[in-house]
Design an enzyme around this catalytic site. Sequence first.
Site, PDB file in Angstrom:
ATOM      1  CG  ASP A 118      12.351  94.224  57.470  1.00 38.66           C
ATOM      2  OD1 ASP A 118      11.957  94.377  56.298  1.00 38.66           O
ATOM      3  OD2 ASP A 118      13.341  93.528  57.761  1.00 38.66           O
ATOM      4  CB  THR A 127      19.697  88.559  54.221  1.00 44.45           C
ATOM      5  OG1 THR A 127      18.607  89.428  54.522  1.00 44.45           O
ATOM      6  CG2 THR A 127      20.134  87.847  55.488  1.00 44.45           C
ATOM      7  CB  THR A 163      19.983  91.568  56.882  1.00 44.20           C
ATOM      8  OG1 THR A 163      19.560  92.250  55.708  1.00 44.20           O
ATOM      9  CG2 THR A 163      19.072  91.908  58.029  1.00 44.20           C
ATOM     10  CB  SER A 166      11.714  86.756  56.130  1.00 46.69           C
ATOM     11  OG  SER A 166      10.442  87.329  56.001  1.00 46.69           O
TER      12      SER A 166
END
Length: 584
Positions: free
Chosen positions: A434, A392, A410, A464
């Site tokens: 993810d 990211t 990202t 996240s």
Amino acid sequence: MLFKKSSPFVIYKRLLIIFVLTIPACNPNIPVDDRSEFHSAGIVVSADSLATDVGLKILKKGGNAVDAAVAVGFTLAVTYPRAGNLGGGGFMVLRLSDGTKTTIDFREKAPEKATRDMFLDSAGNHIPELSEEGGLAAGVPGSVAGMLYALDKYGTMSVEELILPSYKLAKEGIIVTSGMSETISQRLDIFRKYPATSSIFLKDLLPYKVGDRLIQADLSETLMRIMEEGAKGFYEGKTAELFVSTMNNYGGLITISDLRAYRPVERVPVIGNYRGYEIIGMQPPSSGGIVLTEMLNILENFDISGMERGSYSFNKTFTEAAKHAYADRAAYLGDMDFYHVPVNALTAKEYAQPKADTIKTGKIIPSKNLKYWNETRLDSVENVLLNESTETTHYSVIDKWGNAVSVSTTINAYYGSKIVVDGAGFFLNNEMDDFAAKPGVPNMYGLVQGEANIVEPGKRMLSSMTPTIVEKNGKVVLITGSPGGSRIITTVAQVLINYIDFKMEPVEAVKRPRIHHQWLPDSLYYEPDALDSEMKLKLESSGYDLKEKDIIGIAQTIGWDRSTGRLVPAPDMRRNGYGGTVEQ
């Protein structure tokens, strides 16, 4: 309005170049105290000096922080292709000079043809390769839509003005840095598999050398279409046709309808309070705002400032708080448009109190005993290692009026799915990894997730990313965020704790070595200088499984420096060639 003339502020010869402009301290939206005769008028901190320079020039032209952030985002798509992107997504947290607090969710979405079991074999076993590389791994990208939405609603300049610098860099070429050359070399065999990727990012099927000029002609044409047509220049027309053609060639599911239907979402922020500081973060599908708030709520029950930073008591308390919060992440968090997330409950201080009481007993609870949900499968989890790099990218901006912007974007892994859209010049993301491909089974970062984050058509996958802005008495004192996947949240938490509890100035708060725990795998990760030999022995004897990790996160930060009475850039200088560092 123009800035007064000033000189560039150079952090270090080979590291991230940050530019700072100063004017007399007259704006009530930026904190000023008796020691300050002037304050920062405009600061840009990013992972790449060219992108930082573009953002600065926008501020000098009279653009606001949103204008600069949009220009930086498009520039990173050219200069930082391993993480900067047109083919990915992200989140933006805004705190405007009039006090407005809002967030923009431009996270990727699952295509309409996606199915719950699309990454499982006939026996129901997870096939990681399908969600990590290739066309099936890609979600519908949101970066272009999100940036243009922010510009349209909160910016002041034209699309053409803000994208022109990135267009020129793509067309005329950029000088290959050591970081770019190294990361491409590490993926040489994969890049050779995909003709469109190798034709741009390899030279005679070999990596570019440091100092070579990389020209991205196809990407420049894509940027030109966005300049001319706005979002339609990406989600419709030629770019969309090239996108779908590449999808079809590599077994992807994204269609023209998926691209046309994509919309960013403006969401109410998650706002926590930690020892009188207001913490402004993202709602799901970012897990960052909730998990960070829960961790801080637990830690507020302890006299952290009375502990020595890096002491056994701090390491233990921080680690146990992280385990509780990450367990809740697995249990309850997902796209709120598909799944009810109990935001108010999870971020309530009353909810954190029993967890803090458990930690105060002094007992270290194994992660397998923190079963907050019914889908946990511990087989294959205990031996999972975090192989994640710092994919990211994050950047922070504040302008002379006090508008603050924190952005994390990202494409997931370095260079995403490794596939470049043929004829359009940008990498596809591999964000479908993810999702919880199989509840209870870890993804590529070791994160175990549940039903809240299963694959569903049109759903945004959990993230996240933790772009964060911190206020004190209504004034911005920190703008921060980090790459690092599952390690992002603990990175941001430690920057905040260093600044708030241990009274470190921003540069030192970012510099201090870090630790990380994410519930599962039940391991305590630490940067090389975070724990001395005596501390390691003490933690291991208490039952912790220790694993060294060279980098936990890279927090690109702007902060209020108490000693000088100014907002200052605090770039994270971990590792040359990675986020926060570039070679010129």
